[in-house]
Scaffold this active site. Structure first.
Site, mmCIF file in Angstrom:
data_model
loop_
_atom_site.group_PDB
_atom_site.id
_atom_site.type_symbol
_atom_site.label_atom_id
_atom_site.label_comp_id
_atom_site.label_asym_id
_atom_site.label_seq_id
_atom_site.Cartn_x
_atom_site.Cartn_y
_atom_site.Cartn_z
ATOM 1 N N ASP A 109 0.398 -2.788 4.636
ATOM 2 C CA ASP A 109 1.655 -3.408 4.383
ATOM 3 C C ASP A 109 2.789 -3.252 5.647
ATOM 4 O O ASP A 109 3.333 -4.110 6.023
ATOM 5 C CB ASP A 109 2.213 -2.987 3.171
ATOM 6 N N LEU A 154 1.322 -14.375 -1.269
ATOM 7 C CA LEU A 154 2.718 -14.021 -1.903
ATOM 8 C C LEU A 154 3.377 -13.334 -0.497
ATOM 9 O O LEU A 154 2.832 -12.438 0.050
ATOM 10 C CB LEU A 154 2.927 -13.127 -3.071
ATOM 11 N N LYS A 159 1.929 -6.658 -11.167
ATOM 12 C CA LYS A 159 0.967 -7.116 -9.908
ATOM 13 C C LYS A 159 -0.450 -6.552 -9.991
ATOM 14 O O LYS A 159 -0.556 -5.321 -9.642
ATOM 15 C CB LYS A 159 1.708 -6.929 -8.521
ATOM 16 N N GLU A 164 -6.829 -12.499 -12.391
ATOM 17 C CA GLU A 164 -7.125 -11.482 -11.698
ATOM 18 C C GLU A 164 -8.493 -10.670 -12.421
ATOM 19 O O GLU A 164 -8.418 -10.429 -13.621
ATOM 20 C CB GLU A 164 -6.128 -10.386 -11.690
ATOM 21 N N LYS A 204 9.039 -13.878 -10.634
ATOM 22 C CA LYS A 204 8.783 -15.511 -10.510
ATOM 23 C C LYS A 204 10.276 -15.994 -10.891
ATOM 24 O O LYS A 204 10.504 -15.567 -12.068
ATOM 25 C CB LYS A 204 7.615 -15.906 -11.153
ATOM 26 N N LYS A 253 6.377 -4.554 -4.084
ATOM 27 C CA LYS A 253 5.596 -3.659 -4.085
ATOM 28 C C LYS A 253 6.259 -2.247 -4.386
ATOM 29 O O LYS A 253 7.269 -2.117 -4.247
ATOM 30 C CB LYS A 253 4.893 -3.577 -2.821
ATOM 31 N N CYS A 312 13.458 28.306 26.840
ATOM 32 C CA CYS A 312 14.048 27.855 25.474
ATOM 33 C C CYS A 312 15.047 26.735 25.859
ATOM 34 O O CYS A 312 15.820 26.810 26.945
ATOM 35 C CB CYS A 312 14.978 29.068 24.997
ATOM 36 N N CYS A 332 18.851 28.349 25.583
ATOM 37 C CA CYS A 332 19.337 29.298 26.440
ATOM 38 C C CYS A 332 18.600 29.408 27.799
ATOM 39 O O CYS A 332 18.878 30.348 28.480
ATOM 40 C CB CYS A 332 19.653 30.507 25.604
ATOM 41 N N CYS A 372 11.782 32.323 21.336
ATOM 42 C CA CYS A 372 12.856 32.491 22.092
ATOM 43 C C CYS A 372 13.286 33.946 21.935
ATOM 44 O O CYS A 372 13.764 34.356 20.761
ATOM 45 C CB CYS A 372 14.226 31.799 22.009
HETATM 46 S S1 IVH Z 1 1.155 -14.954 -8.822
HETATM 47 C C1 IVH Z 1 1.016 -17.719 -4.699
HETATM 48 N N1 IVH Z 1 0.854 -13.065 -10.502
HETATM 49 O O1 IVH Z 1 -1.363 -10.838 -6.069
HETATM 50 C C2 IVH Z 1 -0.017 -16.736 -5.239
HETATM 51 N N2 IVH Z 1 -0.697 -13.076 -8.411
HETATM 52 O O2 IVH Z 1 -0.466 -11.242 -3.160
HETATM 53 C C3 IVH Z 1 0.435 -16.722 -6.808
HETATM 54 N N3 IVH Z 1 -1.630 -10.763 -8.040
HETATM 55 O O3 IVH Z 1 -3.703 -13.602 -4.992
HETATM 56 C C4 IVH Z 1 0.120 -15.381 -7.414
HETATM 57 N N4 IVH Z 1 -1.326 -10.230 -10.034
HETATM 58 O O4 IVH Z 1 -4.690 -11.601 -6.782
HETATM 59 C C5 IVH Z 1 0.330 -13.488 -9.271
HETATM 60 N N5 IVH Z 1 0.840 -11.352 -11.967
HETATM 61 C C6 IVH Z 1 0.508 -11.866 -10.685
HETATM 62 C C7 IVH Z 1 -0.630 -11.065 -10.078
HETATM 63 C C8 IVH Z 1 -0.883 -11.777 -8.849
HETATM 64 C C9 IVH Z 1 -1.644 -9.731 -9.063
HETATM 65 C C10 IVH Z 1 -2.261 -10.935 -6.960
HETATM 66 C C11 IVH Z 1 -3.000 -12.249 -6.793
HETATM 67 C C12 IVH Z 1 -2.617 -12.923 -5.284
HETATM 68 C C13 IVH Z 1 -1.994 -11.540 -4.882
HETATM 69 C C14 IVH Z 1 -0.777 -12.289 -4.148
#
Ligand code: IVH
Length: 683
Positions: A37, A83, A116, A194, A308, A332, A426, A429, A444
């Site tokens: 990242d 994202l 996430k 997921e 969102k 994150k 040093c 000094c 020193c």
């Molecule tokens: S919405 C436009 N909601 O994160 C993509 N993604 O960095 C919309 N992910 O590919 C994704 N938890 O695999 C969404 N609650 C969540 C999520 C989630 C994990 C993952 C997903 C996505 C990635 C994006």
């Protein structure tokens, strides 16, 4: 400048692509998520600064991943994009600010916040109530057909049957939504979510592997990804994968993100119960902190939140940027590991005279704190890391831990990096430095070296010592340069005029500092011992000494045997104390301190429930700060130790406890949790 930026951009792209393809295609992590990242972050910052450097194949413009050849490739009806990320509160607020700039007429900025999940994104298609196809994200445009493996996942319904109960439940949330849903629902839809593995499942599989003497799996994400990409579906079936839905592509009447969540639930998909609707961005921030601290208690991995915009209408108006939608953001969690660049290595002279190389770095946020410096300890460490000035490095910091450089990324060098030269003299000094045989550090030897002295004086007047409020390092230097200050005792004989003139202070400020010096003359025995700056004697040893000896006179005539008998004071520390009190220069300073009117307040021996118990603390505490906890332990007669050893009596554990907890368990040390402290009214 642009030439250098161009080189850097190229190097960054190569490095990112290498690790990304390992992650997405080979299902193995060659670098931590946080490090990847931060490399991406730097790349996108450079591309914003020099837009002419953007190319269509830059990782900032592409979704990671490729389509694997052995699977049937299928084009997604709607591309599976990625994202944009934010990493702190400021970036979160900026994101909303930018959106408000685009849609100024809106005053409904509610957000649906979701965990996430750290798994693998899949798209599931249903026709006539039946599951027909499951695809991976692939490269975002085309995915791999993994329907055979999807069918093995218990969480995923293969038939969708909407019961009267489900509809009733939907109605209870929102009657209007239930009506909209019923008028649109024809038995077909595309759901995204997921595939992941529960932590408990990984542990179960690993237990089995261990019993069979096989090597264990490292993490749930890679194992889930690896399992879903198998041609033989019996492998995925044996791994016990799970699923959470986070998106509905088909219009089934949802007008908000929260309604989408309710519909997914109605259709029979598992959804994360921690996902919630909040009324504004401040509440997003508050919830972020909450879900961060929940991690330990949740059986699956999540590495942040997805925020969102709740209203779908606003989502449509906000639209998309190059990489992802404007209406959603991945927020994150703070990374324990990030990258930055070393801009210089300086040689710092400490209060013992030890010359330590210190890396000066471009400011970077590591685990919620801005870091610009990291000690390199000595030359051996620089050699071990193979560190050069200008290098990109991975730095790490977790919880209360001091930041350290863990690794250099030599692939990112562009040829302008230079070697660090350990000084012969040093830097303060100019006295030639000394190096004892078999020792890596140089010292020193000049006891009057201004850097040595200022380092010590700053420490002696800090809150751990005399606690003189308003006496900054800058002021100490000025007083020293003016010849008014050489030893700690000189501070207590400064006059009001000395301060006024040397510091260039007004009457009031000079008076304030003068008063705080006078107040500092009353000092506890513990802080007095600390203020002496005896090598290897920190706050806990000072506490031990202050409890053991009735007076300063007793301490001055102590013997090595007596010291070694004190719990938690080892041989080296005892030796250092004896050497200190055998040095006539030190005794002279102590006498002068007493002559200048220092009054030592001795401790009355505490008789608490933890008398003389050695107690370690680990993890994060929700109801109390570490400092407060330490004070309570000491109040109860206990001693706070820094490392777990066989001498430790008790370990107090908070959240996120790591290696200390494991070690304590191994040694059979008593363990107390924050809750137990609360239940027993200790905190
Ligand atoms: S919405 C436009 N909601 O994160 C993509 N993604 O960095 C919309 N992910 O590919 C994704 N938890 O695999 C969404 N609650 C969540 C999520 C989630 C994990 C993952 C997903 C996505 C990635 C994006």
């Amino acid at each position: 400048m642009i030439a250098e930026a161009r080189k850097r951009v190229e190097k960054l792209r190569k490095e990112i692509q290498y690790h990304r393809s390992n992650y997405h295609i080979n299902d193995k992590s060659t670098i931590s998520g946080g490090v990847l990242d931060s490399l991406m972050h730097e790349l996108s910052k450079l591309e914003t600064e020099y837009p002419e450097l953007i190319t269509p194949d830059s990782p900032t413009q592409r979704v990671g991943g490729e389509v694997l050849s052995q699977f049937e490739k299928i084009t997604h009806q709607v591309p599976m994009i990625s994202l944009n990320d934010v990493f702190d509160e400021e970036e979160l607020y900026q994101w909303e600010h930018r959106n408000k700039g685009i849609i100024s007429h809106n005053d409904n900025w509610q957000y649906f916040v979701e965990l996430k999940l750290d798994g693998l994104a899949v798209s599931l298609t249903y026709k006539n109530l039946e599951f027909v196809q499951g695809l991976t994200r692939g490269n975002g445009r085309e995915g791999e057909n993994i329907s055979h493996n999807i069918r093995t996942i218990q969480d995923i319904p293969l038939d969708l049957s909407i019961t009267e109960d489900n509809i009733q439940q939907l109605k209870s949330h929102n009657a209007d939504l239930a009506e909209r849903f019923q008028s649109k629902w024809q038995g077909s839809c595309e759901v995204r979510g997921e595939v992941y593995m529960r932590d408990s499942q990984l542990q179960k599989l690993n237990r089995e592997l261990k019993t069979n003497g096989q090597s264990e799996y490292a993490n749930t994400r890679n194992l889930a990804a690896g399992s879903i990409r198998q041609l033989d579906s019996s492998i995925a079936a044996s791994r016990g994968l799970s699923f959470f839905a986070w998106g509905l592509i088909t219009d089934l009447g949802q007008q908000t993100q929260q309604e989408e969540y309710w519909i997914l639930k109605t259709l029979g998909f598992p959804v994360v119960k921690e996902n919630i609707l909040v009324s504004n961005i401040q509440e997003v921030q508050a919830y972020y902190k909450q879900v961060y601290s929940l991690r330990e208690g949740i059986d699956f991995a999540y590495d942040g939140m997805v925020v969102k915009v709740n209203d779908k209408n606003i989502q449509d108006q906000l639209g998309f940027t190059g990489k992802g939608p404007r209406f959603m953001i991945a927020y994150k969690f703070p990374a324990e590991e990030v990258t930055t660049q070393v801009v210089d290595i300086i040689s710092q002279v400490g209060r013992s005279g030890k010359v330590t190389p210190v890396a000066i770095m471009k400011p970077v946020n590591v685990y919620g704190v801005i870091v610009t410096r990291a000690t390199l300890h000595n030359q051996d460490e620089i050699a071990r890391l193979d560190l050069k000035i200008g290098d990109t490095v991975i730095i790490r910091r977790a919880g209360d831990v001091i930041p350290e450089i863990v690794k250099v990324l030599p692939e990112l060098r562009i040829g302008v990096e230079t070697e660090y030269q350990y000084p012969e003299n040093c830097p303060e000094c100019d006295t030639p430095l000394m190096q004892q045989e078999n020792q890596v550090n140089r010292y020193c030897p000049n006891t009057k070296c201004p850097a040595r002295n200022i380092g010590y004086l700053s420490y002696a007047v800090s809150a751990e010592g005399f606690h003189i409020v308003g006496l900054s390092e800058k002021l100490l230097i000025r007083l020293q340069e003016a010849g008014l200050l050489q030893h700690i005792n000189d501070i207590f004989t400064l006059t009001l005029d000395d301060i006024r003139i040397t510091a260039g202070f007004g009457e009031k400020s000079a008076h304030n500092l003068f008063t705080s010096i006078q107040n500092a003359k009353h000092i506890s025995f513990r802080r007095f011992i600390q203020a002496l700056g005896i090598p290897m004697v920190g706050s806990q040893t000072a506490l031990q000494l202050s409890r053991t000896f009735k007076s300063l006179d007793d301490l001055l005539i102590t013997t090595i045997e007596e010291l070694q008998n004190i719990p938690d004071i080892g041989d080296k520390v005892s030796q250092s104390i004896i050497e200190f009190f055998h040095n006539t220069h030190n005794i002279d300073i102590i006498s002068r301190l007493i002559e200048s009117g220092i009054h030592i307040e001795y401790e009355t021996v505490k008789q608490g429930k933890w008398n003389n118990k050695i107690i370690c603390i680990t993890g994060t505490f929700t109801s109390i700060s570490r400092k407060e906890l330490q004070a309570i332990i000491e109040e109860q007669g206990g001693i706070v130790g820094s490392q777990i050893s066989s001498k430790t009596d008790i370990l107090i554990v908070g959240l996120d406890a790591g290696s200390k907890l494991a070690k304590a368990k191994k040694l059979g040390i008593a363990i107390i949790t924050e809750k137990e402290l609360q239940d027993n009214d200790i905190i």
